[in-house]
Write a protein that holds these residues in place. Structure first.
Motif, PDB file in Angstrom:
ATOM      1  N   ASP A   1      36.288  77.908  51.768  1.00 38.31           N
ATOM      2  CA  ASP A   1      37.572  77.399  52.262  1.00 38.31           C
ATOM      3  C   ASP A   1      38.522  77.052  51.121  1.00 38.31           C
ATOM      4  OD1 ASP A   1      36.456  75.087  51.275  1.00 38.31           O
ATOM      5  OD2 ASP A   1      36.728  73.914  53.106  1.00 38.31           O
ATOM      6  N   ASP A   2      38.078  77.249  49.883  1.00 42.80           N
ATOM      7  CA  ASP A   2      38.929  76.991  48.716  1.00 42.80           C
ATOM      8  C   ASP A   2      38.523  77.929  47.576  1.00 42.80           C
ATOM      9  OD1 ASP A   2      40.821  75.889  47.071  1.00 42.80           O
ATOM     10  OD2 ASP A   2      39.800  73.982  46.778  1.00 42.80           O
ATOM     11  N   PRO A   3      38.760  79.242  47.740  1.00 40.61           N
ATOM     12  CA  PRO A   3      38.247  80.211  46.754  1.00 40.61           C
ATOM     13  C   PRO A   3      38.829  80.054  45.351  1.00 40.61           C
ATOM     14  CG  PRO A   3      39.665  81.283  48.384  1.00 40.61           C
ATOM     15  CD  PRO A   3      39.417  79.892  48.870  1.00 40.61           C
ATOM     16  N   TRP A   4      40.015  79.495  45.208  1.00 38.35           N
ATOM     17  CA  TRP A   4      40.608  79.289  43.879  1.00 38.35           C
ATOM     18  C   TRP A   4      40.530  77.825  43.438  1.00 38.35           C
ATOM     19  CZ3 TRP A   4      42.683  83.039  47.129  1.00 38.35           C
ATOM     20  CH2 TRP A   4      42.674  84.335  46.625  1.00 38.35           C
ATOM     21  N   GLN A   5      39.828  77.024  44.180  1.00 36.76           N
ATOM     22  CA  GLN A   5      39.630  75.600  43.870  1.00 36.76           C
ATOM     23  C   GLN A   5      40.956  74.863  43.640  1.00 36.76           C
ATOM     24  OE1 GLN A   5      36.727  76.035  40.566  1.00 36.76           O
ATOM     25  NE2 GLN A   5      35.224  75.181  41.989  1.00 36.76           N
TER      26      GLN A   5
ATOM     27  N   ARG B   1      42.091  72.500  45.360  1.00 37.71           N
ATOM     28  CA  ARG B   1      41.946  71.067  45.580  1.00 37.71           C
ATOM     29  C   ARG B   1      41.356  70.369  44.358  1.00 37.71           C
ATOM     30  NH1 ARG B   1      38.970  72.529  50.485  1.00 37.71           N
ATOM     31  NH2 ARG B   1      40.498  72.954  52.125  1.00 37.71           N
ATOM     32  N   GLN B   2      40.328  70.981  43.753  1.00 35.09           N
ATOM     33  CA  GLN B   2      39.549  70.300  42.717  1.00 35.09           C
ATOM     34  C   GLN B   2      40.132  70.431  41.316  1.00 35.09           C
ATOM     35  OE1 GLN B   2      38.253  72.531  44.878  1.00 35.09           O
ATOM     36  NE2 GLN B   2      36.626  71.532  46.044  1.00 35.09           N
ATOM     37  N   ARG B   3      40.681  71.580  40.977  1.00 38.02           N
ATOM     38  CA  ARG B   3      41.087  71.826  39.598  1.00 38.02           C
ATOM     39  C   ARG B   3      42.344  71.039  39.232  1.00 38.02           C
ATOM     40  NH1 ARG B   3      40.139  78.338  39.524  1.00 38.02           N
ATOM     41  NH2 ARG B   3      37.975  78.300  38.808  1.00 38.02           N
ATOM     42  N   TRP B   4      42.281  70.368  38.086  1.00 46.73           N
ATOM     43  CA  TRP B   4      43.450  69.640  37.596  1.00 46.73           C
ATOM     44  C   TRP B   4      44.606  70.599  37.325  1.00 46.73           C
ATOM     45  CZ3 TRP B   4      46.370  65.794  37.613  1.00 46.73           C
ATOM     46  CH2 TRP B   4      47.317  65.568  36.604  1.00 46.73           C
ATOM     47  N   TYR B   5      44.297  71.804  36.846  1.00 48.68           N
ATOM     48  CA  TYR B   5      45.355  72.787  36.618  1.00 48.68           C
ATOM     49  C   TYR B   5      46.168  72.999  37.898  1.00 48.68           C
ATOM     50  CZ  TYR B   5      47.663  77.290  36.424  1.00 48.68           C
ATOM     51  OH  TYR B   5      48.611  78.282  36.518  1.00 48.68           O
TER      52      TYR B   5
ATOM     53  N   ARG C   1      50.948  72.023  41.191  1.00 46.79           N
ATOM     54  CA  ARG C   1      51.540  71.635  42.466  1.00 46.79           C
ATOM     55  C   ARG C   1      52.540  70.491  42.255  1.00 46.79           C
ATOM     56  NH1 ARG C   1      47.049  72.410  44.914  1.00 46.79           N
ATOM     57  NH2 ARG C   1      46.270  70.283  44.946  1.00 46.79           N
ATOM     58  N   ALA C   2      52.180  69.541  41.407  1.00 52.60           N
ATOM     59  CA  ALA C   2      53.073  68.416  41.121  1.00 52.60           C
ATOM     60  C   ALA C   2      54.343  68.891  40.409  1.00 52.60           C
ATOM     61  CB  ALA C   2      52.344  67.377  40.279  1.00 52.60           C
ATOM     62  N   VAL C   3      54.205  69.822  39.478  1.00 51.69           N
ATOM     63  CA  VAL C   3      55.374  70.384  38.786  1.00 51.69           C
ATOM     64  C   VAL C   3      56.272  71.107  39.776  1.00 51.69           C
ATOM     65  CG1 VAL C   3      56.115  72.110  37.095  1.00 51.69           C
ATOM     66  CG2 VAL C   3      54.219  70.571  36.552  1.00 51.69           C
TER      67      VAL C   3
END
Length: 200
Positions: free
Chosen positions: A13-17, A19-23, A28-30
């Motif tokens: 459900d999260d193939p590129w991670q 949710r978890q990856r700080w990158y 997303r924040a940028v």
């Protein structure tokens, strides 16, 4: 390509991670910090994936339309947004740019991590679809990974260059770093400060 993405989302459900990856969290924040306004009437996000960015965008919109070519990704986004924005989120299975929301006008269109899968003709069609459905005071945001990978058809620089070359669009923001490139265009050349009366 549809089968490829469908398989990815069926396996995870999260193939590129995202949710978890700080990158991914930081990117997303940028992206959210680059929006020219704190709130939008109607946002369109094609290639919504599992809905992580969709959920963040939904907090800044009266209404959000999201699409993905993978039915599994569409279901994940529907599940992700089910209780977060009742009645304000529409998620559909569509192949962009060939399919596009009918009779819609958007204040913000977000093309994130998808245009490099398109060939040159499809990219031109994508640009025209965006222009045709962008509100006069609306914004168009593109954000893409810069490194090579197997399914890439065009470089990130050439993709963003196609939008830079459009006389109907004015670039009002850019975030440029080694891993990704983010650009924001508008029909109006006014900066964020000019829109708020801070700058002449």
């Amino acid at each position: 390509m549809t089968d490829h993405f469908q398989q990815l989302y069926e396996q995870s459900d999260d193939p590129w991670q995202v949710r978890q990856r700080w990158y991914e969290q930081r990117k997303r924040a940028v992206l959210l910090a680059s929006l020219p306004a704190p709130h939008m009437r109607h946002i369109f996000e094609p290639a919504c994936g599992n809905g992580e960015l969709t959920a963040a965008l939904a907090r800044q919109a009266d209404r959000i339309t999201a699409t993905d070519l993978s039915p599994a990704a569409v279901q994940l986004t529907r599940d992700r947004l089910a209780g977060a924005a009742p009645g304000r989120v529409s998620v559909a299975c569509q192949r962009i740019p060939h399919q596009w929301p009918a009779d819609a006008l958007f204040d913000l269109i977000v093309i994130s991590e998808m245009a490099y899968y398109l060939n040159a003709a499809e990219l031109e069609q994508l640009r025209q679809r965006c222009i045709d459905t962008l509100a006069m005071d609306g914004a168009l945001l593109l954000c893409h990974w810069r490194h090579p990978f197997a399914d890439r058809q065009q470089s990130t620089e050439s993709i963003h260059g196609v939008f830079d070359d459009c006389p109907d669009l004015h670039r009002i923001a850019r975030h440029d770093e080694s891993d990704f490139l983010l650009d924001v265009w508008s029909r109006s050349p006014r900066s964020v400060a000019q829109r708020e009366g801070v700058s002449p």
